[in-house]
Design an enzyme around this catalytic site. Structure first.
Site, PDB file in Angstrom:
ATOM      1  N   CYS A  23      -8.352  10.012  -8.416  1.00 50.85           N
ATOM      2  CA  CYS A  23      -8.466  10.720  -9.701  1.00 50.85           C
ATOM      3  C   CYS A  23      -9.913  11.014 -10.075  1.00 50.85           C
ATOM      4  CB  CYS A  23      -7.760   9.947 -10.811  1.00 50.85           C
ATOM      5  SG  CYS A  23      -8.488   8.365 -11.267  1.00 50.85           S
ATOM      6  N   SER A  24     -10.799  10.011  -9.969  1.00 52.56           N
ATOM      7  CA  SER A  24     -12.188  10.215 -10.380  1.00 52.56           C
ATOM      8  C   SER A  24     -13.009  10.894  -9.300  1.00 52.56           C
ATOM      9  CB  SER A  24     -12.827   8.877 -10.776  1.00 52.56           C
ATOM     10  OG  SER A  24     -12.746   7.939  -9.728  1.00 52.56           O
ATOM     11  N   ASP A  51     -16.903   6.762 -11.089  1.00 49.78           N
ATOM     12  CA  ASP A  51     -15.640   6.137 -11.471  1.00 49.78           C
ATOM     13  C   ASP A  51     -15.173   6.553 -12.863  1.00 49.78           C
ATOM     14  OD1 ASP A  51     -15.415   4.768  -9.063  1.00 49.78           O
ATOM     15  OD2 ASP A  51     -16.490   3.018  -9.821  1.00 49.78           O
ATOM     16  N   HIS A 108      -4.869  17.020 -12.315  1.00 49.32           N
ATOM     17  CA  HIS A 108      -5.349  15.697 -11.910  1.00 49.32           C
ATOM     18  C   HIS A 108      -4.789  15.328 -10.544  1.00 49.32           C
ATOM     19  CE1 HIS A 108      -1.629  13.432 -13.747  1.00 49.32           C
ATOM     20  NE2 HIS A 108      -1.314  14.680 -13.496  1.00 49.32           N
ATOM     21  N   HIS A 115      -7.495   5.984 -15.366  1.00 53.65           N
ATOM     22  CA  HIS A 115      -7.152   7.314 -14.867  1.00 53.65           C
ATOM     23  C   HIS A 115      -7.935   8.374 -15.626  1.00 53.65           C
ATOM     24  CE1 HIS A 115      -4.890  10.325 -12.774  1.00 53.65           C
ATOM     25  NE2 HIS A 115      -4.399  10.852 -13.886  1.00 53.65           N
TER      26      HIS A 115
END
Length: 333
Positions: free
Chosen positions: A238-239, A256, A303, A291
């Site tokens: 996600c990051s 992060d 995402h 998230h």
């Protein structure tokens, strides 16, 4: 006589200081390497590889074989064991070595864990000193803008050398109408199709993006399977996804999600704009952020959610994360 001895002592002290500085500079110099594979995968410790992970640890790597050969359970087995990835040509500093593994920090991936960059363990065989490459880093560079692109041995593009990722940066040696000749970390000059890249004089030359630019960049990866710690066009977490969208548009943000959530400008939910980062946390949004997504407008987000799925667009409320909404940040003013 005293003056003479003082001069001698002073001279010796100066020589000693110069020697120490030279040794420190040499040591520092030998710690710098460049990634020599399309994307190097960093682990929390050395020698954690399973049989299924071997295609990710060689030089060259075969990331497509790795990601497509894993079962869902095997993908879950990577959670907590991988740190991040570093793209071809990325600069790293070696901190420690154990056998054939080295602990490195990846520059330009900000984290509170190390001021130099993001830390993790990787096979040393995936690194090169790249002195000739390093000497060309002050040139204009080609930024890969396709999800992945092929490097070729020849200008005609009929001898493939390596498939590299979106957001890879390589120094330009010469530009042609349909091709560009680039430097590589350890394999000399190679060719890229001009349609796969954008060419910039330097990082500051990358145009300031709009929020919609961030969204449009993200849409290139719809359907791409999730990969824990992924930072490339072969798979994102996600990051890693949000970091890459911004970095490719000239903006460096933390690696992060938990740190991304503490930078930028806070945005109230009613004032969300395309390109804003949305954060989700445990304990119904009050706990630790776990998230991140990109707002695209109309109550929707793009995402890379988890190991069971892929990059996708979801309504915030019905995404499975709605009750965990923990706020938003804007990195574009």
């Amino acid at each position: 006589m005293l003056k003479k001895w003082y001069a001698i002592v002073l001279a010796l002290g100066t020589l000693l200081l110069l020697s120490i500085n030279s040794a420190e500079a040499k040591e520092k110099e030998t710690d710098t390497y460049y990634v020599d594979v399309s994307a190097a995968t960093l682990w929390t410790a050395p020698n954690l590889l399973r049989e299924v992970d071997k295609p990710s640890s060689t030089n060259p790597v075969d990331l497509r074989k790795w990601t497509t050969s894993m079962t869902y359970e095997e993908k879950l087995g990577l959670v907590g064991k991988l740190e991040t990835q570093a793209l071809y040509g990325s600069k790293v500093t070696v901190l420690e070595q154990k056998g054939e593994w080295v602990k490195v920090v990846v520059h330009n991936q900000p984290t509170p864990r190390n001021e130099q960059g993001y830390p993790g363990w990787m096979p040393k065989a995936q690194l090169v000193k790249g002195k000739s490459f390093e000497n060309k880093l002050n040139r204009p560079f080609a930024l890969v803008t396709s999800p992945t692109a092929w490097l070729y041995e020849n200008k005609k593009g009929n001898h493939a050398f390596m498939e590299i990722s979106f957001n890879t940066r390589l120094p330009v040696i010469k530009e042609f109408k349909h091709e560009v000749l680039v430097a590589t970390p350890g394999d000399g000059a190679k060719w890229l199709k001009k349609s796969d890249v954008a060419i910039y004089k330097n990082e500051m030359d990358i145009p300031a993006p709009t929020g919609q630019d961030i969204v449009n960049t993200g849409k290139k990866f719809l359907g791409l399977p999730y990969l824990w710690a992924g930072m490339s066009g072969f798979g994102f977490d996600c990051s890693g996804f949000t970091y890459t969208l911004y970095h490719a548009n000239g903006i460096v943000i933390p690696r992060d999600s938990s740190v991304q959530a503490t930078h930028g400008t806070p945005v109230e939910r009613e004032n969300l704009q395309a390109g804003d980062l949305l954060f989700f946390a445990y304990d119904q949004g009050k706990g630790k952020v776990h998230h991140v997504a990109v707002y695209i407008g109309d109550g929707k987000m793009i995402h890379s959610p988890n190991s069971s799925t892929h990059v996708r667009i979801d309504p915030i409320e019905t995404s499975g994360y709605g009750e965990e909404y923990a706020g938003a940040r804007r990195y574009i003013q």
